[in-house]
Design an enzyme around this catalytic site. Structure first.
Site, PDB file in Angstrom:
ATOM      1  N   GLY A  18     -41.081  17.840  -8.408  1.00 55.77           N
ATOM      2  CA  GLY A  18     -42.289  17.383  -9.087  1.00 55.77           C
ATOM      3  C   GLY A  18     -42.734  16.020  -8.600  1.00 55.77           C
ATOM      4  N   GLY A  20     -45.320  14.447 -10.062  1.00 54.93           N
ATOM      5  CA  GLY A  20     -46.163  13.901 -11.140  1.00 54.93           C
ATOM      6  C   GLY A  20     -45.690  12.504 -11.481  1.00 54.93           C
ATOM      7  N   PHE A  21     -45.918  12.086 -12.711  1.00 53.83           N
ATOM      8  CA  PHE A  21     -45.592  10.698 -13.064  1.00 53.83           C
ATOM      9  C   PHE A  21     -44.096  10.415 -12.953  1.00 53.83           C
ATOM     10  CE2 PHE A  21     -49.851  10.819 -14.593  1.00 53.83           C
ATOM     11  CZ  PHE A  21     -50.298   9.547 -14.293  1.00 53.83           C
ATOM     12  N   GLY A  22     -43.256  11.305 -13.469  1.00 54.84           N
ATOM     13  CA  GLY A  22     -41.813  11.066 -13.429  1.00 54.84           C
ATOM     14  C   GLY A  22     -41.293  11.083 -12.008  1.00 54.84           C
ATOM     15  N   VAL A  86     -40.644  25.620  -6.588  1.00 57.68           N
ATOM     16  CA  VAL A  86     -39.228  25.870  -6.881  1.00 57.68           C
ATOM     17  C   VAL A  86     -39.141  27.061  -7.831  1.00 57.68           C
ATOM     18  CG1 VAL A  86     -37.161  24.911  -7.984  1.00 57.68           C
ATOM     19  CG2 VAL A  86     -38.607  23.462  -6.536  1.00 57.68           C
ATOM     20  N   GLU A 177     -60.617  14.034 -26.768  1.00 61.89           N
ATOM     21  CA  GLU A 177     -61.372  13.616 -25.584  1.00 61.89           C
ATOM     22  C   GLU A 177     -62.324  14.726 -25.129  1.00 61.89           C
ATOM     23  OE1 GLU A 177     -57.841  10.640 -23.995  1.00 61.89           O
ATOM     24  OE2 GLU A 177     -58.118  12.559 -23.004  1.00 61.89           O
ATOM     25  N   ASP A 306     -42.035  15.110 -19.269  1.00 59.60           N
ATOM     26  CA  ASP A 306     -42.402  16.110 -20.285  1.00 59.60           C
ATOM     27  C   ASP A 306     -41.332  17.181 -20.474  1.00 59.60           C
ATOM     28  OD1 ASP A 306     -44.734  14.759 -20.568  1.00 59.60           O
ATOM     29  OD2 ASP A 306     -46.054  16.366 -19.892  1.00 59.60           O
TER      30      ASP A 306
HETATM   31  C1  FAD Z   1     -55.217  16.656 -20.152  1.00 61.74           C
HETATM   32  C2  FAD Z   1     -54.089  15.662 -20.315  1.00 61.74           C
HETATM   33  C3  FAD Z   1     -54.380  14.382 -20.733  1.00 61.74           C
HETATM   34  C4  FAD Z   1     -53.354  13.447 -20.884  1.00 61.74           C
HETATM   35  N1  FAD Z   1     -53.675  12.182 -21.286  1.00 61.74           N
HETATM   36  C5  FAD Z   1     -52.698  11.257 -21.341  1.00 61.74           C
HETATM   37  C6  FAD Z   1     -53.013   9.904 -21.659  1.00 61.74           C
HETATM   38  O1  FAD Z   1     -54.179   9.561 -21.904  1.00 61.74           O
HETATM   39  N2  FAD Z   1     -51.994   8.992 -21.687  1.00 61.74           N
HETATM   40  C7  FAD Z   1     -50.713   9.353 -21.408  1.00 61.74           C
HETATM   41  O2  FAD Z   1     -49.833   8.491 -21.409  1.00 61.74           O
HETATM   42  N3  FAD Z   1     -50.384  10.628 -21.137  1.00 61.74           N
HETATM   43  C8  FAD Z   1     -51.342  11.583 -21.084  1.00 61.74           C
HETATM   44  N4  FAD Z   1     -51.016  12.880 -20.770  1.00 61.74           N
HETATM   45  C9  FAD Z   1     -49.605  13.255 -20.601  1.00 61.74           C
HETATM   46  C10 FAD Z   1     -49.074  12.872 -19.233  1.00 61.74           C
HETATM   47  O3  FAD Z   1     -49.977  13.263 -18.229  1.00 61.74           O
HETATM   48  C11 FAD Z   1     -47.713  13.537 -19.054  1.00 61.74           C
HETATM   49  O4  FAD Z   1     -46.856  13.088 -20.068  1.00 61.74           O
HETATM   50  C12 FAD Z   1     -47.110  13.166 -17.690  1.00 61.74           C
HETATM   51  O5  FAD Z   1     -47.928  13.638 -16.644  1.00 61.74           O
HETATM   52  C13 FAD Z   1     -45.720  13.784 -17.583  1.00 61.74           C
HETATM   53  O6  FAD Z   1     -45.188  13.504 -16.325  1.00 61.74           O
HETATM   54  P1  FAD Z   1     -44.153  14.523 -15.653  1.00 61.74           P
HETATM   55  O7  FAD Z   1     -43.726  13.884 -14.383  1.00 61.74           O
HETATM   56  O8  FAD Z   1     -43.150  14.942 -16.633  1.00 61.74           O
HETATM   57  O9  FAD Z   1     -45.025  15.828 -15.343  1.00 61.74           O
HETATM   58  P2  FAD Z   1     -46.352  15.989 -14.490  1.00 61.74           P
HETATM   59  O10 FAD Z   1     -47.063  14.692 -14.310  1.00 61.74           O
HETATM   60  O11 FAD Z   1     -47.078  17.102 -15.151  1.00 61.74           O
HETATM   61  O12 FAD Z   1     -45.841  16.451 -13.058  1.00 61.74           O
HETATM   62  C14 FAD Z   1     -45.186  17.665 -12.860  1.00 61.74           C
HETATM   63  C15 FAD Z   1     -45.268  17.988 -11.374  1.00 61.74           C
HETATM   64  O13 FAD Z   1     -44.364  19.051 -11.097  1.00 61.74           O
HETATM   65  C16 FAD Z   1     -44.981  19.993 -10.245  1.00 61.74           C
HETATM   66  N5  FAD Z   1     -44.339  21.290 -10.493  1.00 61.74           N
HETATM   67  C17 FAD Z   1     -44.319  21.966 -11.654  1.00 61.74           C
HETATM   68  N6  FAD Z   1     -43.586  23.085 -11.517  1.00 61.74           N
HETATM   69  C18 FAD Z   1     -43.135  23.115 -10.240  1.00 61.74           C
HETATM   70  C19 FAD Z   1     -42.340  24.041  -9.498  1.00 61.74           C
HETATM   71  N7  FAD Z   1     -41.829  25.144 -10.048  1.00 61.74           N
HETATM   72  N8  FAD Z   1     -42.089  23.760  -8.199  1.00 61.74           N
HETATM   73  C20 FAD Z   1     -42.604  22.636  -7.608  1.00 61.74           C
HETATM   74  N9  FAD Z   1     -43.370  21.741  -8.272  1.00 61.74           N
HETATM   75  C21 FAD Z   1     -43.622  21.971  -9.589  1.00 61.74           C
HETATM   76  C22 FAD Z   1     -46.451  19.945 -10.629  1.00 61.74           C
HETATM   77  O14 FAD Z   1     -47.276  20.402  -9.583  1.00 61.74           O
HETATM   78  C23 FAD Z   1     -46.646  18.460 -10.952  1.00 61.74           C
HETATM   79  O15 FAD Z   1     -47.064  17.731  -9.801  1.00 61.74           O
HETATM   80  C24 FAD Z   1     -52.023  13.830 -20.615  1.00 61.74           C
HETATM   81  C25 FAD Z   1     -51.734  15.129 -20.195  1.00 61.74           C
HETATM   82  C26 FAD Z   1     -52.767  16.034 -20.032  1.00 61.74           C
HETATM   83  C27 FAD Z   1     -52.464  17.420 -19.559  1.00 61.74           C
END
Ligand code: FAD
Length: 432
Positions: A18, A20-22, A86, A177, A306
């Protein structure tokens, strides 16, 4: 050198699932360190999810809120970026399984985020798509903009009314929003662009089973958010349960709200990859993690963002927000560096600086821990924070100017419907 010291000298192989943010913040912490990192993501971009609703409502273009992961990490010679999905994780063999080949790891960081949850009604998704990815946002934008096109040519007044009714299910930050942005789109940006229909007649209804909007905020800010939504003519219905969702609309209690356009912002479920870890999961599919973010019995596997259920700090799960994921990402990386040097890992502590939600132009609520407020200054604070955290200098400048332009003109620059408009049909199920 004995076998043990040779083993210790080997460069640790770290796999991050992933970007994303984490995952991204973990990777940044591991940049230029004596470790070999592979970051896997099924998309090629890091997505700034907090601004997705602006893509879904034609305020911003997809490229404004996403950046290629490869580009963000281009300076990191020790990090390989692989665009791949994955399928599962084999914790016993320490392998990440993809369609192409298994990838071995010494340490694993799982940061695959979450999808929507329809509480056992996955059949609702085709009528009520959620908002997690760029594809989701483009699909919602299509449905919202097509609803106005349909209303413009509808001859039956009931069909026109149905087309001009928008229901958002879920009054958390995303739902609030979306409802506010659809109201501004209809009542301001599109208001003068149609000849046979008045977009100002659009009804935007926000429903939630909880007794108040933004339940994670204190009651005073929830009330403020509700008032600000009502000023935008959003009908707020809290304490009501959605019973069914289908082609006719949404059944709320005994009432059918007739609509073509439903936005689902009501529930989250952690990535299904969580199941393959064999660890304890909660009802939302989140993985129970130890204080150091590892999972039981596997000090080499970290789950963050998340996907993680972390209750050690307050007894309650930490919220699914960007700062939690970012701080967890950095912490997991630091723990891996410590462990690979033979040092003890440390426990994670979330530094909570508060939360914000925007409702529309000049409207937002901000809970900054020491002080909570709503209205113009909360909105300014929201704009500022989101610009700072948006990745990429070009994106910051582009978004800043689009916001300024939209502020002055009320226009929305990304009013695009991709594909052929087929007015005879209801919105089609998402192709994913
Ligand atoms: C519409 C929306 C608005 C939001 N607004 C806010 C806000 O205003 N403030 C705030 O703090 N938080 C907000 N959030 C929450 C915040 O975006 C999440 O908490 C944060 O992105 C979590 O980070 P993460 O790294 O866990 O997951 P994510 O950022 O979701 O990253 C997950 C990554 O894993 C990848 N992935 C997933 N499954 C697989 C797989 N099987 N194989 C390979 N890659 C994979 C995805 O492509 C993605 O790039 C919002 C979320 C959404 C959906």
């Amino acid at each position: 050198m004995n076998a043990e010291s040779v083993e210790r000298k080997k460069t640790p192989r770290i796999v991050i699932i992933g970007g994303g943010f984490g995952g991204l913040y973990a990777a940044k912490e591991l940049m230029h360190q004596p470790v070999s990192v592979t970051l896997l993501d099924r998309t090629n971009h890091h997505l700034f999810q907090p601004l997705l609703y602006q893509v879904a409502t034609a305020g911003l273009s997809p490229g404004d809120i996403a950046q290629p992961i490869r580009h963000i990490l281009k300076e990191a010679k020790n990090i390989e970026i692989v665009m791949e999905e994955v399928a599962r994780i084999d914790v016993a063999q320490k392998l990440v399984i993809t369609e192409r080949k298994p990838i071995p790891y010494d340490y694993l960081i799982v940061a695959a985020g979450a999808r929507h949850s329809y509480f056992g009604h996955s059949e609702w998704e085709q009528f009520a798509p959620g908002l997690k990815s760029l594809e989701d946002a483009i699909e919602l934008r299509r449905r919202i903009l097509e609803a106005f096109e349909f209303a413009e040519i509808a001859e039956d007044p009931d069909e026109r009314k149905k087309a001009l009714t928008f229901v958002v299910v879920g009054a958390g930050p995303t739902g609030v929003e979306m409802a506010g942005a659809i109201a501004e789109l209809a009542h301001r940006s599109l208001a003068d662009d149609f000849h046979h229909v008045n977009p100002r007649d659009a009804r935007i209804i926000l429903v939630d089973a909880a007794p108040r909007v933004l339940p994670a905020f204190e009651a005073k800010l929830s009330d403020s958010a509700r008032k600000q939504l009502e000023q935008l003519q959003v009908e707020v219905r809290t304490g009501v349960m959605v019973k069914d969702v289908g082609p006719d609309g949404v059944h709320v209690g005994d009432e059918l709200i007739s609509t073509r356009t439903i936005v689902w912002a009501a529930g989250n479920a952690a990535s299904p990859l969580a199941k393959s870890l064999g660890a304890e999961l909660d009802r939302a599919g989140r993985v129970t993690v130890n204080e150091d973010l590892t999972i039981a019995g596997h000090p080499e596997v970290f789950v963050i963002g998340d996907m993680a259920l972390f209750t050690h700090q307050t007894g309650q799960p930490l919220p699914g927000v960007c700062p939690v994921a970012m701080q967890m990402g950095r912490h997991a990386a630091k723990n891996i560096l410590a462990a690979s040097e033979g040092n003890p890992m440390t426990r994670f502590r979330y530094n909570d600086k508060g939360q914000m939600a925007t409702i529309g132009r000049n409207r937002a609520v901000a809970d900054l821990k020491v002080v909570g407020f709503g209205g113009f200054f909360a909105w300014l604070a929201w704009l500022f924070i989101h610009l700072i955290f948006l990745i990429g200098f070009r994106n910051r400048i582009a978004v800043f100017f689009q916001w300024m332009w939209a502020y002055v003109t009320y226009s929305r620059g990304a009013r695009l419907i991709y594909g052929v408009f087929r007015p005879g049909r209801m919105p089609e199920p998402n192709s994913k």
